[in-house]
Motif scaffolding. Sequence first.
Motif, PDB file in Angstrom:
ATOM      1  N   ARG A 230      14.558  -2.437  -5.921  1.00 28.31           N
ATOM      2  CA  ARG A 230      14.035  -2.553  -4.569  1.00 28.31           C
ATOM      3  C   ARG A 230      14.632  -1.433  -3.722  1.00 28.31           C
ATOM      4  O   ARG A 230      15.654  -0.854  -4.076  1.00 28.31           O
ATOM      5  N   GLY A 231      13.978  -1.121  -2.614  1.00 28.87           N
ATOM      6  CA  GLY A 231      14.507  -0.111  -1.707  1.00 28.87           C
ATOM      7  C   GLY A 231      13.658   1.133  -1.578  1.00 28.87           C
ATOM      8  O   GLY A 231      13.889   1.954  -0.686  1.00 28.87           O
ATOM      9  N   ALA A 232      12.656   1.315  -2.445  1.00 27.51           N
ATOM     10  CA  ALA A 232      11.786   2.483  -2.331  1.00 27.51           C
ATOM     11  C   ALA A 232      10.723   2.256  -1.261  1.00 27.51           C
ATOM     12  O   ALA A 232      10.336   1.114  -0.968  1.00 27.51           O
ATOM     13  N   LEU A 233      10.253   3.343  -0.680  1.00 30.07           N
ATOM     14  CA  LEU A 233       9.131   3.319   0.258  1.00 30.07           C
ATOM     15  C   LEU A 233       7.963   4.027  -0.400  1.00 30.07           C
ATOM     16  O   LEU A 233       8.084   5.185  -0.820  1.00 30.07           O
ATOM     17  N   LEU A 234       6.825   3.342  -0.529  1.00 31.36           N
ATOM     18  CA  LEU A 234       5.671   3.878  -1.230  1.00 31.36           C
ATOM     19  C   LEU A 234       4.683   4.494  -0.254  1.00 31.36           C
ATOM     20  O   LEU A 234       4.396   3.921   0.804  1.00 31.36           O
ATOM     21  N   VAL A 235       4.135   5.653  -0.631  1.00 30.46           N
ATOM     22  CA  VAL A 235       3.083   6.317   0.132  1.00 30.46           C
ATOM     23  C   VAL A 235       1.917   6.547  -0.818  1.00 30.46           C
ATOM     24  O   VAL A 235       2.051   7.250  -1.822  1.00 30.46           O
ATOM     25  N   SER A 237      -2.134   7.854  -1.013  1.00 28.36           N
ATOM     26  CA  SER A 237      -3.057   8.641  -0.187  1.00 28.36           C
ATOM     27  C   SER A 237      -4.393   8.849  -0.897  1.00 28.36           C
ATOM     28  O   SER A 237      -4.687   9.937  -1.391  1.00 28.36           O
ATOM     29  N   PRO A 238      -5.242   7.799  -0.950  1.00 31.54           N
ATOM     30  CA  PRO A 238      -6.579   7.966  -1.519  1.00 31.54           C
ATOM     31  C   PRO A 238      -7.476   8.782  -0.595  1.00 31.54           C
ATOM     32  O   PRO A 238      -7.241   8.860   0.615  1.00 31.54           O
ATOM     33  N   LEU A 239      -8.499   9.387  -1.163  1.00 34.58           N
ATOM     34  CA  LEU A 239      -9.507  10.057  -0.347  1.00 34.58           C
ATOM     35  C   LEU A 239     -10.307   9.006   0.424  1.00 34.58           C
ATOM     36  O   LEU A 239     -10.693   7.987  -0.143  1.00 34.58           O
ATOM     37  N   PRO A 240     -10.592   9.232   1.698  1.00 35.42           N
ATOM     38  CA  PRO A 240     -11.333   8.246   2.495  1.00 35.42           C
ATOM     39  C   PRO A 240     -12.839   8.348   2.245  1.00 35.42           C
ATOM     40  O   PRO A 240     -13.615   8.736   3.129  1.00 35.42           O
ATOM     41  N   ILE A 241     -13.255   7.983   1.043  1.00 37.41           N
ATOM     42  CA  ILE A 241     -14.654   8.101   0.638  1.00 37.41           C
ATOM     43  C   ILE A 241     -15.467   6.998   1.308  1.00 37.41           C
ATOM     44  O   ILE A 241     -15.241   5.816   1.055  1.00 37.41           O
ATOM     45  N   VAL A 242     -16.409   7.362   2.143  1.00 41.94           N
ATOM     46  CA  VAL A 242     -17.223   6.378   2.848  1.00 41.94           C
ATOM     47  C   VAL A 242     -18.080   5.629   1.827  1.00 41.94           C
ATOM     48  O   VAL A 242     -18.815   6.236   1.050  1.00 41.94           O
ATOM     49  N   GLY A 243     -17.928   4.310   1.821  1.00 40.51           N
ATOM     50  CA  GLY A 243     -18.637   3.497   0.841  1.00 40.51           C
ATOM     51  C   GLY A 243     -17.962   3.460  -0.513  1.00 40.51           C
ATOM     52  O   GLY A 243     -18.461   2.804  -1.427  1.00 40.51           O
ATOM     53  N   GLY A 244     -16.831   4.128  -0.662  1.00 40.58           N
ATOM     54  CA  GLY A 244     -16.177   4.236  -1.955  1.00 40.58           C
ATOM     55  C   GLY A 244     -15.429   2.975  -2.350  1.00 40.58           C
ATOM     56  O   GLY A 244     -14.806   2.317  -1.515  1.00 40.58           O
ATOM     57  N   SER A 245     -15.464   2.659  -3.634  1.00 41.22           N
ATOM     58  CA  SER A 245     -14.750   1.491  -4.142  1.00 41.22           C
ATOM     59  C   SER A 245     -13.307   1.813  -4.500  1.00 41.22           C
ATOM     60  O   SER A 245     -12.510   0.920  -4.776  1.00 41.22           O
ATOM     61  N   GLY A 246     -12.972   3.083  -4.514  1.00 39.18           N
ATOM     62  CA  GLY A 246     -11.627   3.525  -4.840  1.00 39.18           C
ATOM     63  C   GLY A 246     -11.577   5.040  -4.820  1.00 39.18           C
ATOM     64  O   GLY A 246     -12.553   5.703  -4.463  1.00 39.18           O
ATOM     65  N   SER A 247     -10.442   5.580  -5.240  1.00 42.55           N
ATOM     66  CA  SER A 247     -10.284   7.032  -5.219  1.00 42.55           C
ATOM     67  C   SER A 247      -9.080   7.451  -6.047  1.00 42.55           C
ATOM     68  O   SER A 247      -8.050   6.763  -6.031  1.00 42.55           O
ATOM     69  N   PRO A 248      -9.189   8.584  -6.778  1.00 42.51           N
ATOM     70  CA  PRO A 248      -7.955   9.180  -7.302  1.00 42.51           C
ATOM     71  C   PRO A 248      -6.968   9.373  -6.160  1.00 42.51           C
ATOM     72  O   PRO A 248      -7.365   9.706  -5.036  1.00 42.51           O
ATOM     73  N   THR A 249      -5.697   9.146  -6.435  1.00 40.08           N
ATOM     74  CA  THR A 249      -4.710   9.026  -5.360  1.00 40.08           C
ATOM     75  C   THR A 249      -3.396   9.686  -5.736  1.00 40.08           C
ATOM     76  O   THR A 249      -2.914   9.548  -6.860  1.00 40.08           O
ATOM     77  N   ARG A 250      -2.807  10.405  -4.799  1.00 43.00           N
ATOM     78  CA  ARG A 250      -1.431  10.888  -4.944  1.00 43.00           C
ATOM     79  C   ARG A 250      -0.518   9.782  -4.441  1.00 43.00           C
ATOM     80  O   ARG A 250      -0.620   9.355  -3.287  1.00 43.00           O
ATOM     81  N   VAL A 251       0.358   9.312  -5.294  1.00 47.61           N
ATOM     82  CA  VAL A 251       1.264   8.222  -4.949  1.00 47.61           C
ATOM     83  C   VAL A 251       2.693   8.739  -5.015  1.00 47.61           C
ATOM     84  O   VAL A 251       3.129   9.246  -6.053  1.00 47.61           O
ATOM     85  N   LEU A 252       3.421   8.611  -3.905  1.00 43.55           N
ATOM     86  CA  LEU A 252       4.797   9.097  -3.800  1.00 43.55           C
ATOM     87  C   LEU A 252       5.714   7.928  -3.430  1.00 43.55           C
ATOM     88  O   LEU A 252       5.305   6.991  -2.753  1.00 43.55           O
ATOM     89  N   ALA A 253       6.951   8.027  -3.892  1.00 39.95           N
ATOM     90  CA  ALA A 253       7.960   7.058  -3.500  1.00 39.95           C
ATOM     91  C   ALA A 253       9.136   7.796  -2.893  1.00 39.95           C
ATOM     92  O   ALA A 253       9.596   8.810  -3.433  1.00 39.95           O
ATOM     93  N   LEU A 254       9.635   7.308  -1.758  1.00 39.70           N
ATOM     94  CA  LEU A 254      10.832   7.834  -1.124  1.00 39.70           C
ATOM     95  C   LEU A 254      11.994   6.935  -1.515  1.00 39.70           C
ATOM     96  O   LEU A 254      11.935   5.725  -1.329  1.00 39.70           O
ATOM     97  N   VAL A 255      13.055   7.557  -2.065  1.00 40.20           N
ATOM     98  CA  VAL A 255      14.182   6.796  -2.593  1.00 40.20           C
ATOM     99  C   VAL A 255      15.484   7.389  -2.056  1.00 40.20           C
ATOM    100  O   VAL A 255      15.704   8.606  -2.136  1.00 40.20           O
ATOM    101  N   GLU A 256      16.339   6.532  -1.495  1.00 39.79           N
ATOM    102  CA  GLU A 256      17.660   6.979  -1.054  1.00 39.79           C
ATOM    103  C   GLU A 256      18.558   7.242  -2.257  1.00 39.79           C
ATOM    104  O   GLU A 256      18.610   6.426  -3.182  1.00 39.79           O
ATOM    105  N   ARG A 257      19.234   8.362  -2.259  1.00 42.26           N
ATOM    106  CA  ARG A 257      20.148   8.717  -3.345  1.00 42.26           C
ATOM    107  C   ARG A 257      21.576   8.801  -2.820  1.00 42.26           C
ATOM    108  O   ARG A 257      21.797   9.179  -1.688  1.00 42.26           O
TER     109      ARG A 257
END
Length: 257
Positions: A230-235, A237-257
């Motif tokens: 626990r402790g990560a922050l998820l980002v 960012s799917p494409l905002p496809i109008v009418g789209g059921s989903g989208s390829p997405t860049r997924v990033l996690a911010l983690v304290e080290r």
Amino acid sequence: MSLLGQLASALADGSVEVVDLTAPLAESTPILMLPEPFANTTHFTLHELSRYDDRGPAWYWNDFTTGEHTGTHFDAPVHWVTGRDGEDVSQVPARRLIGPAVVLDASEQAAADPDFLLEIDHVREWTKTHGPLPDGGWLLYRTGWDTRSADQAEFLNADETGPHTPGISVACAKWLAEETPLIGLGVETVGTDAGAAHGFDPPFPCHSSLLGAGKYGLTQLRNLDRLPARGALLVASPLPIVGGSGSPTRVLALVER
């Protein structure tokens, strides 16, 4: 210093690490394969328009062909019949694309049994050690399946009875959707459901329950082994496809080290 200033400084000095949870998107990226008579998506393909030549002397660019649910991607509620009146991917509020994430590691169980299913008791046992599931956050389900992602056959792991990949039981999917404060589920496999989920009652319970409850899915994640429980922050960012059921997405996690 402002909170955003503190974050910028932490990113600059490395005390907050950005971990990329996204699989590279290429022609070799595995895709879901449905049996006949169902329609299937296409592999990702680049179509070159010009590359510093007569078609465009100073620039390189491409068209591309792909499906909404190819590679690391986002499932919006409208993707499933239970969520047909819900949000398409362009309607998901931006504030819901950033949130806390926890990682439940079942990689040992999945290595021993590719059809392993996460049950409610597994999640409750996890919370005894790591605390409650995050309000408005993500449960990231680590199975080690990302190590297979370079090979379509190994990733889908199918035989004459169908695919064999780990997932979540019917009861657990319903419980996560209806009785937890989660906003979504992230997995390493080709979809949020187990490979054998076509035979469950109801079929594909993660899609049915979570999307029907207005929650979201993220699939084909990698590098979950680099995140804390626990402790990560998820980002996401799917494409905002109008009418789209989903989208390829860049997924990033911010983690304290």
